[in-house]
Design a protein around this motif. Structure first.
Motif, PDB file in Angstrom:
ATOM      1  N   ALA A 111       0.892  -1.216  -0.001  1.00 57.83           N
ATOM      2  CA  ALA A 111       0.038  -0.020  -0.021  1.00 57.83           C
ATOM      3  C   ALA A 111       0.656   1.113  -0.007  1.00 57.83           C
ATOM      4  N   MET A 112       1.857   1.142   0.716  1.00 60.80           N
ATOM      5  CA  MET A 112       2.805   2.677   0.703  1.00 60.80           C
ATOM      6  C   MET A 112       3.524   2.655  -0.417  1.00 60.80           C
ATOM      7  N   ALA A 113       4.018   1.517  -0.954  1.00 56.56           N
ATOM      8  CA  ALA A 113       4.661   1.409  -2.183  1.00 56.56           C
ATOM      9  C   ALA A 113       3.852   2.134  -3.217  1.00 56.56           C
ATOM     10  N   GLY A 114       2.504   1.616  -3.312  1.00 64.90           N
ATOM     11  CA  GLY A 114       1.599   2.027  -4.259  1.00 64.90           C
ATOM     12  C   GLY A 114       1.467   3.414  -4.168  1.00 64.90           C
ATOM     13  N   TYR A 115       1.312   4.148  -2.955  1.00 64.93           N
ATOM     14  CA  TYR A 115       1.006   5.589  -2.981  1.00 64.93           C
ATOM     15  C   TYR A 115       1.950   6.391  -3.207  1.00 64.93           C
ATOM     16  N   PHE A 116       3.373   6.004  -2.969  1.00 67.95           N
ATOM     17  CA  PHE A 116       4.531   6.762  -3.389  1.00 67.95           C
ATOM     18  C   PHE A 116       5.205   6.287  -4.715  1.00 67.95           C
TER      19      PHE A 116
END
Length: 239
Positions: A127-132
């Motif tokens: 999720a964090m990788a997708g956001y960034f």
């Protein structure tokens, strides 16, 4: 902030409001957010987008508090203090909402790689990788059979057990920015190992984040090891 980033922030605010609306009337949502019920109706139903500043207020303020409350409602502890957070780590849509809230609230710089530990940290890492728009890498307690080059971090725990994590050497390159995330931080031992992996890779740590902090020991330990922002979405008292 460019036009695409503004639009992304506005859509994130709408997603947070829609989640909150699932269990509230518009009047209750207005009381919680401080926004007019009529405006909320238009945002939730997709007729208009909130302005950038209003969107930021929703994501940074209402969003963080609401997600923390939702998380606390889903987490269970057994009699021995073990945490059941399956209601969180298996809900990718919830984690996708957490990512922008955490990023904005804690001020993480954009990473090249989001580093986590297998296995419960993987969904948050994604999720964090997708956001960034970053890569996700996860360290494991065993080596991949076909991989020859590893970064290895080892630590003997207070219990006497030796904990070792392995990450393929090409997962992180020298000079890259790395955000370290995990589902849970208690003693900070896992975070220390992940920070050591980033150090061995000659990477720059942009932050350390966990969904749940049990007590302050782990957060304090991580802060001693990095100058980057360290935080958790919700903190529970240590038993």
């Amino acid at each position: 902030m460019n036009r695409a980033e503004k639009a992304a922030l506005q859509l994130q605010a709408v997603a947070v409001l829609r989640m909150l609306k699932e269990t509230r009337t518009y009047d209750e949502l207005a009381e919680l957010s401080g926004l007019p019920a009529g405006d909320l109706n238009r945002y939730v139903n997709g007729h208009v987008l909130p302005g950038v500043e209003r969107a930021r207020e929703v994501v940074d303020g209402v969003g963080r508090d609401a997600l923390a409350t939702e998380l606390r409602a889903r987490v269970e502890f057994d009699d021995e203090g073990y945490v059941d957070n399956s209601g969180i780590v298996f809900d990718q849509s919830f984690l996708d909402l957490v990512a922008p809230v955490a990023a904005n609230a804690l001020g993480f710089e954009r990473p090249d790689v989001v580093l986590t530990a297998a296995t419960d940290g993987i969904t948050l890492g994604a999720a964090m990788a997708g956001y960034f728009d970053a890569r996700v890498a996860y360290a494991k307690k065993s080596k991949e059979t076909a991989v020859e080059d590893f970064i290895e971090s080892r630590q003997r725990l207070a219990s006497g057990i030796e904990l070792t994590y392995y990450l393929p050497g090409r997962a992180i390159s020298r000079g890259e920015n790395v955000l370290i995330v995990d589902d849970l931080i208690r003693s900070g031992e896992t975070q220390e190992l992940l920070l050591d992996i980033a150090k061995q890779a000659n990477a720059d740590v942009t932050g350390v984040f966990a969904l749940i902090s049990v007590g302050d020991e782990g957060i304090d330990r991580a802060r001693e090891l990095t100058d980057a922002p360290v935080g958790a979405l919700s903190t529970f008292d240590a038993e």
